[in-house]
Design an enzyme around this catalytic site. Structure first.
Site, PDB file in Angstrom:
ATOM      1  CB  THR A 416      46.849  54.272  38.371  1.00 22.04           C
ATOM      2  OG1 THR A 416      48.159  53.695  38.374  1.00 22.04           O
ATOM      3  CG2 THR A 416      46.471  54.739  36.986  1.00 22.04           C
ATOM      4  CB  CYS A 417      46.497  53.579  43.862  1.00 23.76           C
ATOM      5  SG  CYS A 417      44.805  53.059  43.770  1.00 23.76           S
ATOM      6  CB  SER A 418      47.247  50.249  39.036  1.00 20.29           C
ATOM      7  OG  SER A 418      47.705  49.084  38.380  1.00 20.29           O
TER       8      SER A 418
END
Ligand SMILES: C[S@@+](CC[C@H](N)C(=O)[O-])C[C@H]1O[C@@H](n2cnc3c(N)ncnc32)[C@H](O)[C@@H]1O
Length: 584
Positions: A416-418
């Site tokens: 994820t790009c979280s």
């Protein structure tokens, strides 16, 4: 010059208007999104390629900062001006006001010009009556914004984060040596040697006129921040791909051998699908395998198909429209032979670097989704941010579990790009809890930055997973985990070398029994709630600059009220961010 500037402002205003309006034809359909409209403007010749970065910055800046811009204009008295005080031909700006003085529908050109003057280039170019009006009030508008910031009504200005320009090689079309000579010949850049550290300082330090290679990840070149490659021939040909360093971690963690049979469950715009394809081609020693790339959004499916063609991968990569959750994962089914799966699902995008247009700060990996900031706009209607993140996390878990039902699957890479643990380490733990055929293995052993180390329940998985942050790695915030099928021969947590199809068959019978023993299939299981945080005083450096040299070790708080910005097409935004950087 002024004419070109005016044309650009008019085009930006049309796109902003389309996005703000409720209807539109297929070309200007707001659902298509600002970025796609910018793209169409560039391929239709409405915007010269060299001006695409400016157009992108104007459109995204005006849209994202709409509220700030309107409040400044209102405080400055712009909407109270009588018609006689406006330049000739200027539309009545008060038309956009309701009876109680609220903005009903802001004039799109006004938004674009205000963005340029207050938050963008800070210059006024163009010739229209609105440009003339804003130009005449530039100083007072800028003072109004400064006053609002001082009084706390507006967020402090966040210094623009400048990430280096990361460029990935596409081995289907080119080689490292061709790229090096292209940089030297066409861009007049000189190789400055390989950096000796993977820190943000090491990476952002590529001076003008030089280029280098990634100290840890293969096939990534690093150019000075602001290098404009949007008209570069090799980028146009699909031989070079503009992709953030962090977004390259997933395919490297998956490490598919050339003959792997792969699925990308959530593929568009295809950065990671095509990175997998490039890795398979690079190591080609036997006939190539195959990649099926799922995308459920029809518009985004078009982008994916186009890029597969542009990057020369059509012979072994197929774009498949539809929801991966409907894919037949049964024994003997269409995907019986799949060995490798990449899962990069929709996420909150909370790791995307601070946006100079909105002044929003970079979320720290120790942040939590705030309950009431209401910035995660898309998922879950009016739900709070923490509820939206929890909904995303549930979907992320379900996609992983669905993939893990594939009978011959050996490796899964999840990303994820979280920065939120709810979408990262918590998802890994939940997946481990709900099935017993796959364990978490060490992803990219040479990557120095591992999982959160301050949470006791993550102790076992933290050294196995990878994280990336601007502060430590010079990238957007990112998370990657690698799961491997348990063969019974390896220690939990150890990483096997890439599994061959022979060992797939060996472990198959054992796994069949485990299949029957799959644990809970309930989709409603709640993830572990995050622990209560001790309240810390805010960090002055982080508040002012959006980052702080002590990073997560700082004894003050890096928490922000708008920690997350939801964007389904997060990779598009990453690329957009690079474009905005070029403006600097
Ligand atoms: C984070 S983006 C993927 C970015 C992509 N992996 C890349 O690197 O370019 C998520 C994408 O997956 C799609 N998606 C989300 N859930 C899906 C599902 N269950 N099946 C198919 N596509 C899905 C979304 O429409 C969106 O385009």
């Amino acid at each position: 010059m002024a004419d070109t500037a005016q044309k650009l402002i008019a085009l930006a205003a049309t796109i902003v208007e389309n996005v703000l309006s409720d209807g539109g034809d297929s070309k200007s359909n707001p659902k298509m999104g600002a970025r796609n409209q910018v793209y169409y403007a560039s391929i239709n010749g409405e915007c010269p390629k060299s001006l695409v970065p400016m157009l992108t910055a104007m459109v995204s800046g005006a849209l994202k900062s709409k509220k700030t811009l309107i409040k400044c204009a209102k405080d400055d008295g712009l909407f109270d001006l009588r018609e006689s005080a406006l330049p000739d031909g200027c539309p009545a700006l008060s038309d956009g006001l309701t009876l109680n003085g609220q903005i009903r529908r802001p004039n799109a050109e006004l938004l674009v010009v205000l963005y340029e003057v207050l938050l963008g280039s800070r210059r006024v170019r163009g010739t229209s009556p609105i440009v003339k009006l804003v130009k005449s009030r530039k100083a007072s508008l800028q003072k109004t914004l400064a006053r609002r910031r001082q009084s706390g009504e507006e967020k402090q200005h966040v210094e623009r984060i400048k990430m280096p320009r990361f460029v990935r090689i596409n081995h289907i079309k080119t080689s490292n040596s061709e790229v090096s000579s292209h940089f030297e010949r066409e861009l007049r850049l000189k190789f400055q040697g390989k950096p000796d550290s993977s820190t943000a300082t090491g990476l952002s330090g590529v001076p003008k006129g030089k280029y280098t290679i990634d100290p840890v990840l293969p096939d990534i070149f690093i150019l000075p921040a602001g290098t404009n490659l949007h008209t570069d021939k090799m980028v146009d040909d699909g031989a070079l791909v503009l992709q953030d360093r962090s977004s390259c971690l997933t395919a490297i963690a998956l490490d598919p051998p050339p003959d792997a049979i792969c699925i990308d469950t959530c593929a568009s715009p295809g950065n990671k699908t095509l990175h997998m394809a490039s890795l398979m081609m690079k190591n080609k020693s036997k006939p190539l395998g195959k990649i099926t790339a799922f995308e459920r959004d029809p518009t985004r499916l078009g982008t994916l198909s186009r890029r597969i063609g542009e990057q020369g991968a059509s012979s072994f990569v197929e774009a498949r429209g539809g929801d991966f959750m409907d894919a037949d994962v049964s024994e003997g089914g269409e995907f019986n032979d799949v060995t490798h799966v990449l899962v990069d699902p929709s996420c909150s995008g909370s790791g995307l670097a601070a946006d100079s247009a909105t002044g929003s700060a970079l979320a720290s990996e120790y942040d939590q989704p705030s309950v009431n900031s209401g910035t995660l706009a898309v998922v879950g209607g009016g739900a709070s941010d923490s509820q939206k993140v929890s909904n995303l996390a549930k979907a992320q878990v379900e996609i992983l579990l669905h993939a893990m039902r594939l009978p011959n699957l050996q490796v899964v890479a999840y990303s994820t790009c979280s920065v939120f643990r709810e979408e990262n380490e918590d998802v890994v733990l939940e997946v481990l809890r709900r099935q017993s055929r796959f364990r978490c293995a060490r992803a990219i052993p040479s990557w120095p930055h591992r999982g959160l180390d301050n949470v006791p329940e993550f102790a076992a998985i933290s050294p196995l997973v990878c994280r990336a942050t601007y502060e430590k790695d010079g990238t957007n915030g990112f998370f990657v985990a690698r799961f491997e099928r348990i063969t019974g021969e390896l220690e939990v947590g150890a990483r096997s070398s890439t599994t061959s199809s022979k060992s797939v068959k060996k472990s198959k019978n054992k796994n069949r029994k485990r299949d029957a023993y799959e644990l809970s299939t309930s989709s409603t299981t709640a993830l572990t709630p995050p622990p209560k945080k001790v309240k810390k005083d805010p960090c002055a450096q982080f508040t002012k600059r959006g980052f702080c040299k002590f990073g997560p070790k700082c004894r003050f708080s890096h928490e922000t009220s708008s920690a997350a910005t939801y964007k389904d097409d997060v990779d598009d935004l990453m690329e957009e961010w690079n474009i905005i950087n070029e403006m600097g």
